[in-house]
Design an enzyme around this catalytic site. Structure first.
Site, PDB file in Angstrom:
ATOM      1  N   THR A 133       0.821  -1.210   0.000  1.00 17.51           N
ATOM      2  CA  THR A 133       0.000   0.000   0.000  1.00 17.51           C
ATOM      3  C   THR A 133       0.855   1.260   0.000  1.00 17.51           C
ATOM      4  O   THR A 133       2.006   1.234   0.462  1.00 17.51           O
ATOM      5  CB  THR A 133      -0.920   0.015   1.241  1.00 17.51           C
ATOM      6  OG1 THR A 133      -1.586   1.271   1.348  1.00 17.51           O
ATOM      7  CG2 THR A 133      -0.105  -0.191   2.514  1.00 17.51           C
ATOM      8  N   ASP A 134       0.290   2.364  -0.475  1.00 21.25           N
ATOM      9  CA  ASP A 134       0.992   3.641  -0.399  1.00 21.25           C
ATOM     10  C   ASP A 134       1.031   4.189   1.025  1.00 21.25           C
ATOM     11  O   ASP A 134       1.801   5.119   1.322  1.00 21.25           O
ATOM     12  CB  ASP A 134       0.371   4.677  -1.339  1.00 21.25           C
ATOM     13  CG  ASP A 134      -1.097   4.977  -1.055  1.00 21.25           C
ATOM     14  OD1 ASP A 134      -1.689   4.336  -0.153  1.00 21.25           O
ATOM     15  OD2 ASP A 134      -1.674   5.831  -1.740  1.00 21.25           O
ATOM     16  N   GLU A 135       0.243   3.612   1.924  1.00 20.95           N
ATOM     17  CA  GLU A 135       0.200   4.125   3.297  1.00 20.95           C
ATOM     18  C   GLU A 135       1.510   3.908   4.050  1.00 20.95           C
ATOM     19  O   GLU A 135       1.752   4.542   5.085  1.00 20.95           O
ATOM     20  CB  GLU A 135      -0.972   3.509   4.059  1.00 20.95           C
ATOM     21  CG  GLU A 135      -2.316   3.893   3.466  1.00 20.95           C
ATOM     22  CD  GLU A 135      -3.500   3.489   4.325  1.00 20.95           C
ATOM     23  OE1 GLU A 135      -3.399   3.627   5.560  1.00 20.95           O
ATOM     24  OE2 GLU A 135      -4.517   3.043   3.765  1.00 20.95           O
ATOM     25  N   TYR A 167      -1.816  -0.422  11.078  1.00 24.89           N
ATOM     26  CA  TYR A 167      -1.956  -1.099   9.785  1.00 24.89           C
ATOM     27  C   TYR A 167      -0.779  -0.805   8.870  1.00 24.89           C
ATOM     28  O   TYR A 167      -0.102  -1.721   8.372  1.00 24.89           O
ATOM     29  CB  TYR A 167      -3.258  -0.682   9.100  1.00 24.89           C
ATOM     30  CG  TYR A 167      -3.242  -0.944   7.607  1.00 24.89           C
ATOM     31  CD1 TYR A 167      -3.095  -2.248   7.120  1.00 24.89           C
ATOM     32  CD2 TYR A 167      -3.349   0.104   6.688  1.00 24.89           C
ATOM     33  CE1 TYR A 167      -3.055  -2.500   5.754  1.00 24.89           C
ATOM     34  CE2 TYR A 167      -3.310  -0.138   5.325  1.00 24.89           C
ATOM     35  CZ  TYR A 167      -3.167  -1.437   4.862  1.00 24.89           C
ATOM     36  OH  TYR A 167      -3.121  -1.690   3.515  1.00 24.89           O
ATOM     37  N   LYS A 171       2.285  -3.255   7.370  1.00 24.55           N
ATOM     38  CA  LYS A 171       2.546  -3.453   5.939  1.00 24.55           C
ATOM     39  C   LYS A 171       3.974  -3.032   5.591  1.00 24.55           C
ATOM     40  O   LYS A 171       4.638  -3.675   4.768  1.00 24.55           O
ATOM     41  CB  LYS A 171       1.544  -2.680   5.094  1.00 24.55           C
ATOM     42  CG  LYS A 171       0.154  -3.274   5.080  1.00 24.55           C
ATOM     43  CD  LYS A 171       0.119  -4.684   4.480  1.00 24.55           C
ATOM     44  CE  LYS A 171       0.373  -4.681   2.987  1.00 24.55           C
ATOM     45  NZ  LYS A 171       0.248  -6.059   2.409  1.00 24.55           N
TER      46      LYS A 171
END
Length: 365
Positions: A133-135, A167, A171
């Site tokens: 993810t970009d997060e 989260y 990741k």
């Protein structure tokens, strides 16, 4: 190819499985634990295809993973299994650590053991594609906080990691593990980091399906803070095409960012959904009247935006859907599949707000 897809009953995973079965001659082994967000109803259209197989397995279960590898003998792994909802990670981070970190480690070790036993040719052709993810990059300068547009940078493949939530931290950890298994053991890995996905079969804890369903039922449409958080929205079927292209044509050791070229404020997304519903499902009042503003999420990232020029330049992928066309397709799908929405919620989740424990403790809710 015979491709092992973890998390293939989830939102993005099921889109990948459907894409492979419907658009290629490859086979799929879908490995999914079937948690609350995994649903085999998302795969009814392909479940009887002889090229599709399902294994209900937890990626933290090494013995079961070894069995799956031994029985199915895949040529590649696409790793999508993950806990992914930020609000849930605030309330219960342990599940995110277990699945996203321990699960990825366990899968990497099972894959490495299997890969080491392959012939030289099969070892060379094998790929482990980790979907992230970009997060993991944290957040970017917001238009409201900068003096000029030159400061509005984008996430690139070399942006330093700065995760904000349990989260995204989990990741980020899994991304580091995947790259370490390439560097240390030679396992042929590729990583992709995507922007916010939306589209059919999305579990209704996420913004777009939650707003659609709440609007139809006359419920409040909750907007965190002022709704000025910016996300880059990527239609899930565009993402599935990109992921397969990376698996088939991407270079080992590379990272590819995948974005939708659609930066929108959360409030703009909610308002656009309301406008479309006003036309498709009109009622006496405007759906925008249901919008309510609620206390913001702790540590809420302000802006995400992906620079996907690398995958466009090197692999020739670009998104086919604009936000307007993709959102209309998404809303129409939910209107046609309300039974699916009811079934996946299954009484355990009724679109209540999650992740509010910190706010309650601080007296903000």
């Amino acid at each position: 190819m015979k491709i092992l897809v973890t998390g293939g009953a989830g939102f993005i995973g099921s889109a990948v499985v459907r894409h492979i079965i419907n658009n290629t001659s490859d086979s799929v082994i879908n490995v999914d634990k079937l948690t609350y967000a995994g649903n085999l109803e998302s795969l009814v259209s392909v479940e009887k295809d002889e090229r599709y197989a399902f294994e209900q397995v937890d990626i933290c279960d090494r013995a079961e993973l070894d069995r799956v590898f031994d029985e199915h003998k895949p040529d590649a792994v696409m790793h999508l299994a993950a806990e992914s909802h930020v609000d849930r990670s605030i309330t219960g981070p342990a599940d995110f650590i277990q699945t996203n970190i321990v699960g990825t480690y366990t899968l990497l070790e099972a894959t490495r053991s299997y890969w080491n036993a392959l012939s030289v040719d099969k070892r060379t052709a094998f790929r482990f594609h980790h979907i992230s993810t970009d997060e993991v990059y944290g957040d970017l300068p917001h238009p409201d906080e900068v003096q000029n547009s030159d400061e509005l940078t984008l996430f690139t493949e070399i942006t330093p990691y700065a995760p904000s939530s349990p989260y995204s931290a989990s990741k980020a950890s899994s991304d580091h593990l995947v790259r370490a298994w390439l560097r240390t053991y030679g396992l042929p890995t590729i990583v992709t980091n995507c922007s916010n996905n939306y589209g059919p079969y999305h579990f209704p804890e996420k913004l777009i399906p939650l707003v659609i369903l709440n609007a139809l039922e006359g419920k409040n449409l909750p907007v965190y803070g002022k709704g000025d958080q910016i996300r880059d929205w990527l239609y899930v079927e565009d993402h599935a095409r990109a992921l397969y292209k990376v698996l088939a044509e991407g270079k080992v050791g590379e990272t590819y960012n995948i974005g939708g070229h659609n930066e929108k404020k959360n409030l703009e997304v909610v308002q656009e959904i309301c406008k479309i519903l006003d036309v498709i499902v009109p009622k006496e009042t405007k759906y925008q009247e249901q919008i309510t503003y609620v206390t913001d999420r702790p540590g809420h990232d302000r802006r995400y935006a992906i620079d996907s020029s690398k995958i466009q330049r090197e692999l020739g992928w670009t998104p086919l859907e604009t936000f307007e066309t993709g959102l209309k397709k998404t809303i129409e799908w939910y209107l046609d599949n309300l039974r699916w929405c009811k079934n996946v919620q299954n009484g355990s989740y009724q679109r209540e707000r999650l992740g509010v424990d910190t706010l309650i403790a601080e007296g903000e809710v």
